[in-house]
Design an enzyme around this catalytic site. Structure first.
Site, PDB file in Angstrom:
ATOM      1  N   ASN A 133       0.397  -3.199   0.429  1.00 37.31           N
ATOM      2  CA  ASN A 133       1.126  -4.450   0.685  1.00 37.31           C
ATOM      3  C   ASN A 133       2.098  -4.321   1.861  1.00 37.31           C
ATOM      4  O   ASN A 133       2.616  -3.246   2.131  1.00 37.31           O
ATOM      5  CB  ASN A 133       1.914  -4.867  -0.555  1.00 37.31           C
ATOM      6  CG  ASN A 133       0.989  -5.270  -1.698  1.00 37.31           C
ATOM      7  OD1 ASN A 133      -0.232  -5.173  -1.573  1.00 37.31           O
ATOM      8  ND2 ASN A 133       1.576  -5.693  -2.805  1.00 37.31           N
ATOM      9  N   ILE A 134       2.368  -5.450   2.485  1.00 42.75           N
ATOM     10  CA  ILE A 134       3.272  -5.466   3.642  1.00 42.75           C
ATOM     11  C   ILE A 134       4.563  -4.741   3.331  1.00 42.75           C
ATOM     12  O   ILE A 134       5.053  -3.944   4.112  1.00 42.75           O
ATOM     13  CB  ILE A 134       3.623  -6.922   4.017  1.00 42.75           C
ATOM     14  CG1 ILE A 134       2.381  -7.617   4.573  1.00 42.75           C
ATOM     15  CG2 ILE A 134       4.767  -6.937   5.051  1.00 42.75           C
ATOM     16  CD1 ILE A 134       2.657  -8.600   5.689  1.00 42.75           C
ATOM     17  N   LYS A 135       5.082  -5.036   2.146  1.00 38.26           N
ATOM     18  CA  LYS A 135       6.377  -4.475   1.739  1.00 38.26           C
ATOM     19  C   LYS A 135       6.461  -2.966   1.960  1.00 38.26           C
ATOM     20  O   LYS A 135       7.477  -2.442   2.394  1.00 38.26           O
ATOM     21  CB  LYS A 135       6.602  -4.813   0.263  1.00 38.26           C
ATOM     22  CG  LYS A 135       8.022  -4.607  -0.187  1.00 38.26           C
ATOM     23  CD  LYS A 135       8.173  -5.043  -1.647  1.00 38.26           C
ATOM     24  CE  LYS A 135       9.435  -4.399  -2.246  1.00 38.26           C
ATOM     25  NZ  LYS A 135       9.392  -4.359  -3.704  1.00 38.26           N
ATOM     26  N   GLY A 136       5.366  -2.266   1.632  1.00 37.19           N
ATOM     27  CA  GLY A 136       5.302  -0.857   1.947  1.00 37.19           C
ATOM     28  C   GLY A 136       6.112   0.051   1.050  1.00 37.19           C
ATOM     29  O   GLY A 136       6.389  -0.280  -0.107  1.00 37.19           O
ATOM     30  N   PHE A 137       6.520   1.177   1.612  1.00 35.64           N
ATOM     31  CA  PHE A 137       7.128   2.232   0.811  1.00 35.64           C
ATOM     32  C   PHE A 137       8.002   3.107   1.701  1.00 35.64           C
ATOM     33  O   PHE A 137       7.629   3.397   2.834  1.00 35.64           O
ATOM     34  CB  PHE A 137       6.014   3.079   0.180  1.00 35.64           C
ATOM     35  CG  PHE A 137       6.510   4.124  -0.766  1.00 35.64           C
ATOM     36  CD1 PHE A 137       7.041   3.770  -2.009  1.00 35.64           C
ATOM     37  CD2 PHE A 137       6.469   5.473  -0.417  1.00 35.64           C
ATOM     38  CE1 PHE A 137       7.490   4.737  -2.890  1.00 35.64           C
ATOM     39  CE2 PHE A 137       6.922   6.445  -1.297  1.00 35.64           C
ATOM     40  CZ  PHE A 137       7.437   6.072  -2.534  1.00 35.64           C
TER      41      PHE A 137
END
Ligand code: B12
Ligand code: B12
Ligand SMILES: Cc1ncc(COP(=O)(O)O)c(C=O)c1O
Ligand SMILES: Cc1ncc(COP(=O)(O)O)c(C=O)c1O
Lengths: 244, 524, 244, 524
Positions: free
Chosen positions: A124-128
């Site tokens: 997801n765009i949000k990422g890590f």
């Protein structure tokens, strides 16, 4: 220094802490059993510094001792990152050059595993950890199938989407679920698509990156993986035709 | 904000009783000197080094000189008169040369009189003043470094122990600890040192459960921590023990090497090392004068009582001892800001409401000594080999520290019952502290012991018991109280204990320029 | 069942927890080194479930794994209590019958050890775990010399008091202080008194009762010892002339 | 005592908004039935067992019957009319015989009309009422046992999980846990079960990360815990999951086997199992009616949102969900005493003041739902393989539970990030709970969030955000809000998700004696 030992408070003291439960009623005999196990683990001298009964049939122990073993750093096997870490722009550039089209990634949690946070962190765009996920990369087309995807469904979608890479996540490990599920998945792709199968990537916190061959996948990512590592690997894998 | 509603009159009464209880002992301390005080004086005057040629091992030159002076002419007049008289008589340039000559049997000490005495006293004063100025410079230097690098960002300061027995390993561990957040590094001493009637010399590598306190070890650690201080951008304090038979000398060495805190208790040596009470009280007074001069924060040892006595039953003995330590410290010139009075989280954790009892005790100390940098000691007695239990208990100790506004937090180790701390124990312990201090940073604002509730009642009860006990001590005498096992259940008669033969009653002509300079606050 | 393995959540799963520090900078290589150590300790499979750097030169690990070793309970050696636990009255009665005088016990902490709480727990009236200490026994004469007693002093007092038994405590273990001090003590008694030496007992939380021979003493007591056990043992030792 | 000073008008407004937001969904729930509701009805009417001869594995007889009825004549009128009509038509003694005949292809189902319909309905009612009376008897039996053996001595109740996958190992672990102090035993389900559209049969030994929920497993665990209850002298509660595609059936089985609590959330299945929203809301309503009848405490699943969304950012979504769950529960007949609304300690522990934020959230839930047995869930998301960190965090979770008066405390495990709990994890976790509950037993009396301080402000802020969000939900519709990822960041459109094809709109002549008996509270 290529030979090292655990460090308590002095170089070479070998000190380690161990805790475990034995199915033995508490008492001196249980402590003796714990000492025997410690000895078999190569702790010498060892001290049973604590023990208490759990119910009447089990005893819990805390043991400290000096591990006789020597760790030979030259013999340590790690999966070295044999490819450079690329920025999103570099990944996009490379994909454009290599494929002249978007690279298609299909991902999901297979089997009965519903832990999507890990695969979402990668996709997801949000990422890590401050890095954006693969959806953010303009030259990647990402399909996140979510949780509890069956293997046949996954193969079908991968084929339909002409996936270049398939990413599966496995978090539940009890009774080796993660291993069995991943093996089932890789076998299905081999069977269905043979050499034309997409790059297969497995990930999850309890995977050891050394397990790729055993799992039948091209690459395994463990705890703390970041999206950038995965994107960079995909470029590498595509570039090399396909990794071992 | 006062939460316990202590009655100011009761508090004042407690202080007055403590002063009365301490007074006779202060008198004794003023009337005596000890071999250690005299050696400390010579160290201030510049003697260093040891007689390495002696068959019984290295003997510090100060011991050589003081022992010989005592043999030749007694110490009733202090060591300075005979020593500086001999220096002049033998036309020697330095005290070290004098010591060498002494060892060679070439010096016969006498107590000078008349002009000789005046001359010796004057020479002694000049020499000692030089030593004190070094201490003054160190103090100024500390202030400068603190101003430049900064104090720890918040209270409590994080106090961590290293105890490998080897100063080089200690440095490694201390540096890592400081990088990980320690504000104060304590080098624990080898088990045997407190009963040695001399201070070992040089860098040492073979202590048991601690490293020898030596001037060189102090220097090494301070230098290493100065470097780390610059690296971490805050002044990392170093501490050691001015305790045992060489209390005054170690106080001097601490001052000379810019240590920042020292363990220094008025009764610890008596109770836990069976050192003669008079010896201890005399040594303690001198050492505290030195600490006052050096700007060193003392740490008292009330925590120890709770390892031998029960933390609930004996809670009031901690309060009594804090009040006594406070009085002795004030008398020796230490201001409140240098009074790291000790107390500890040692209540049996299986007692119902044990945590609230701890809060009551800790808050009582906090409100009785609002300006003192209280030192809050972690659980030790009820730590077991179950390191998980222990890690949790340490977390609650940290929380009690935050909730009650403690000043210096000695970090508890999960392996307390097992080994002197591993590198990882210290690191885990700091993670524990960090979690609690961050997660509950402002929780103190929400901690309001119910008026007349459990905590308030308990604090009042302990204070009441402390006042009662002080009354009994005033009546029977502090020395008798110590003999009776009042503190930590240890019974120590005034004439017993180690080092009693090192105590000397001062003669009327006793001269000690160090004492004078310290009393006067003079630099020349 | 005489063969057992550690118990995590299923019989035979062998699960143990281990933590230690290696003098290796954090990273995949360090994790690999930890895996190597785990393997040498017989953990298979093992998982490095946590690692973090301590400074730049060390890494701390938490490892879970299945210990391959089997604990054979028949092979467990413990010092069995080969004597009956007596009440104080029984101890007193036995001493009266055996000696027709009081049994003399001299105790203390030797070396530079100042931890008296343990020996006090055994000797002082107050006792331990609800049992009164040896001073409470009418037919025992107890001399507690306290802390930091030198070996020559101890031998002198034991001789002067005609001690039947000498009890020493050792709590500090760094650099094997407890072992060295106790050995020095037993050697001194043998040298000074030969066969006429008193019963020698050593105690402390980090002693293993199996160490008696190595230490040159008749009996060793570990953590959690109660005064009654010690009193009962003394009767036994006197009765047997002298234990092995 | 109210510590947050919540405005009763704001609270009332929040409840009113929640009711308005829920209303359209309740309407939908009333207007539909599902295959699971119909199966649950037949289970109440007495069908047990499975078709073991089927090639796809065991198929429960209820599934056979309901599927066949649906195939033959649809479920719009409910399964009872066709089934009991067929029973009579074929002159069969029991529903099991009917199922066998169905499997053999000997039955052709139709919707009876007129007298046939009345007869079938009456027969159905008699059968179902018998099942409900068993549930009633179990409820009475529970009350008797509680009266005789006693409830846990204090709050919070200690809730422990077993999850070996094998019911026999589960029993061993549960018994040990209860002996060590657990008040509630939860058997975690195998990962796959929630998406099975049938309830497996018999004792099972091969679940993944949990054990299958089956009637026989329920029976085994309840029997074992009845025995342990007598042994430990307090009634040990047993819980499982009325969740997933078989929510209503499992609710029935729980009632029939005297389970005491069940996880039952109005939205969990939608969000975390991707089950169709309509299916879930219908199933949820029926299952809650059964729980109400059985006196089973439901546990809602708001904790889960904080594993996918951030616990600070999404705090108000927990409050909103609690208010919705409360409304749905009330509507289904559950009183406050059976509302184990969920919330959790899931704030990133490295956030400054994280513990105080937790206290604010936990206290908000407590004061919004003063009579509900709130279920307080431990940290999971921020647990790592560092079991020491984790053990400490669990200790602070326990403390927050005590300080804010939580009712049911799900015990956190230090190995949360590693494995389903070991025997020793559970034991250590209980030691942790015991220490905190004993040591800080009455500390709540000293916890007084500063008026207008950090905690109070934060609680007001979260409530305010909850009211705002409820306003938006009323405007846009709950189903849209779910589709938008409002809860746990999971986006679930109303027409998506598993089990959608199991939803059936009721026809005007729909008959379900279970629904009637539950609505009426009747026993015949
Ligand atoms: C969040 C969570 C849940 C959520 C999941 C929500 C969701 N939509 O994902 C909910 C509440 C629904 C849940 C439910 C359950 N859970 Co859960 N859950 C967790 C928890 C707390 C955190 C997991 C997580 O989100 N980690 C954060 C992510 C970012 O980390 P990650 O997954 O490791 O991913 C990283 C890497 O591993 C890697 N990675 C992961 N996947 C992939 C894939 C690829 C291709 C790549 C390249 C990299 C990669 O990259 C990621 C970023 O670095 C863990 C405990 C813990 N603290 O770890 C338990 C845990 C995983 N759950 C567990 C269990 C047992 C369950 C249940 C089965 C319990 C039950 N019986 O009811 C249920 C059912 C779930 C099911 N059917 O699978 C167990 C698994 C035990 C085991 N080892 O077998 C754990 C360990 C808890 C425990 N100790 O019991 N859970
Ligand atoms: C109390 C205590 C002290 C007190 C001692 C007071 C006193 N008068 O005894 C004080 C505060 C003075 C102290 C000081 C120090 N201590 Co200390 N102390 C402890 C502590 C907290 C508890 C020990 C205790 O009292 N246990 C309770 C008793 C009842 O248990 P026990 O000793 O095991 O005794 C039982 C059995 O072992 C057995 N037993 C013991 N002896 C004997 C003898 C016989 C004959 C028999 C039959 C049985 C027997 O029976 C007893 C009853 O069951 C421990 C940590 C811990 N929690 O264990 C550290 C500890 C023992 N101390 C330690 C250290 C290092 C020190 C110092 C050296 C630190 C320093 N450098 O300043 C100093 C100096 C002490 C010295 N010179 O020896 C270390 C030892 C590390 C090691 N393994 O080598 C420990 C483990 C703490 C640590 N992790 O660092 N300490
Ligand atoms: C005040 C004080 N001095 C000294 C010590 C220990 O030192 P030593 O045994 O080396 O004198 C302690 C114990 O920690 C103490 O509290
Ligand atoms: C309300 C609720 N139902 C069900 C479950 C899990 O169950 P399953 O995945 O078996 O449906 C959870 C998670 O713990 C939950 O909170």
């Amino acid at each position: 220094m290529t030979n090292v030992r655990p460090y308590g408070d002095t170089t070479g003291d070998g000190m380690v802490q161990v805790s475990f439960t034995l199915p033995v009623p508490p008492g001196p005999r249980a402590d003796g059993a714990a000492m025997q196990l410690a000895a078999k683990m190569g702790l010498e001298p060892a001290m049973v510094v604590h023990s208490h009964g759990i119910g009447t049939e089990f005893t819990f122990f805390v043991v400290y001792g000096s591990a006789r073993h020597i760790v030979d750093l030259d013999e340590v096997t790690v999966v070295e990152r044999e490819y450079p870490l690329l920025s999103p722009a570099e990944v996009n550039g490379a994909v454009r050059k290599l494929l002249r089209r978007k690279l298609v990634v299909v991902g999901g949690c297979i089997g009965t595993d519903a832990h999507t946070v890990g695969i979402d962190a990668i996709l997801n765009i949000k990422g890590f950890a401050g890095e954006k996920g693969l959806e953010y990369y303009r030259e990647l087309r990402v399909l996140n199938l979510g949780a509890q995807v069956t293997v046949p469904e996954l193969v079908k979608r991968a084929r339909a989407e002409k996936a270049d890479a398939v990413l599966v996540s496995q978090v539940v490990t009890q009774r080796d679920a993660h291993i069995l599920n991943t093996q089932e998945m890789s076998a299905a792709f081999r069977e269905a698509m043979g050499e034309r199968r997409p790059v297969l990537v497995a990930g999850g916190p309890r995977f050891d990156p050394l397990m790729a061959a055993e799992l039948g996948v091209d690459r395994v990512f463990g705890r703390g993986t970041t999206p950038g590592e995965v994107a960079s690997y995909l470029v590498h894998a595509i570039r090399e035709g396909r990794a071992a | 904000m006062a939460l316990l509603g202590l009655d100011p009159e009761v508090v004042a009464a407690a202080r007055a009783l403590a002063a009365r209880a301490a007074e006779p002992v202060v008198e004794i301390a003023r009337a005596h000197t000890t071999v250690a005080v005299e050696r400390a004086t010579l160290r201030l005057a510049g003697i260093t080094g040891a007689d390495t040629g002696h068959r019984a091992g290295d003997v510090p030159w100060v011991n050589r000189v003081v022992d010989t002076v005592r043999e030749h002419c007694g110490l009733e007049h202090g060591v300075v008169l005979p020593a500086f008289h001999a220096l002049r008589e033998h036309d020697l340039a330095t005290l070290t040369e004098l010591a060498e000559a002494t060892a060679a049997g070439q010096v016969r000490y006498t107590v000078p009189t008349g002009r000789d005495a005046q001359r010796a006293a004057r020479a002694g004063r000049v020499a000692v003043a030089k030593g004190l100025r070094t201490i003054d410079r160190n103090r100024a230097q500390r202030e400068k470094l603190v101003a430049r690098l900064g104090d720890p960002p918040r209270r409590p300061w994080i106090y961590l122990i290293v105890a490998t027995g080897d100063i080089d390993e200690d440095v490694v561990q201390a540096a890592n600890a400081a990088r990980a957040g320690a504000d104060v590094i304590a080098v624990i001493r080898s088990t045997g040192q407190s009963l040695l009637d001399y201070v070992p010399e040089g860098a040492t590598h073979h202590g048991f459960a601690g490293t020898y306190a030596t001037q060189e070890n102090f220097r090494i650690m301070r230098a290493a921590m100065d470097e780390v201080s610059r690296e971490v951008g805050r002044y990392v304090r170093v501490t050691n023990y001015a305790s045992g038979l060489c209390m005054p000398e170690i106080a001097v060495l601490g001052g000379l090497q810019r240590l920042d805190m020292m363990l220094n208790d008025s009764m610890y040596g008596i109770l836990f090392r069976d050192i003669n009470p008079i010896r201890t009280f005399v040594d303690q007074r001198f050492s505290r004068q030195v600490h006052a001069r050096a700007g060193i924060i003392i740490n008292t040892g009330e925590d120890n009582y709770l390892t031998t006595a029960d933390a609930v039953e004996a809670a009031h003995t901690v309060t009594v001892s804090q009040l006594l330590n406070e009085h002795f410290a004030h008398e020796a010139g230490l201001p409140d800001e240098l009074l790291g009075l000790g107390h500890a989280f040692e209540i049996n954790p299986s007692l119902p409401e044990s945590f609230r009892l701890e809060l009551a005790h800790a808050l009582l100390a906090r409100e009785l000594f609002p300006d003192a940098p209280l030192k809050w000691m972690p659980p030790t007695k009820h730590m077991t080999g179950n390191v998980f239990d222990g890690y949790l208990l340490d977390g609650f100790f940290n929380l009690a520290g935050v909730l009650t506004g403690q000043s210096i937090l000695l970090v508890g180790m999960m392996t307390e019952a097992v080994v002197t701390p591993f590198l990882s124990d210290r690191d885990l312990a700091l993670r524990n502290v960090r979690y609690v201090l961050d997660a509950a940073a402002g929780l103190r604002e929400d901690f309001r012991p119910a008026p007349d509730g459990f905590i308030v009642k308990r604090a009042h009860q302990v204070l009441g018991e402390a006042v009662d006990l002080l009354g009994r001590i005033v009546r029977d005498g502090l020395l008798d109280a110590i003999a009776d096992g009042t503190f930590g259940l240890m019974k120590r008669p005034p004439d017993g204990g180690k080092g009693a033969d090192g105590v000397v009653e001062k003669a009327p002509g006793y001269v000690n320029p160090a004492a004078d300079l310290l009393d006067e606050g003079a630099t020349r």
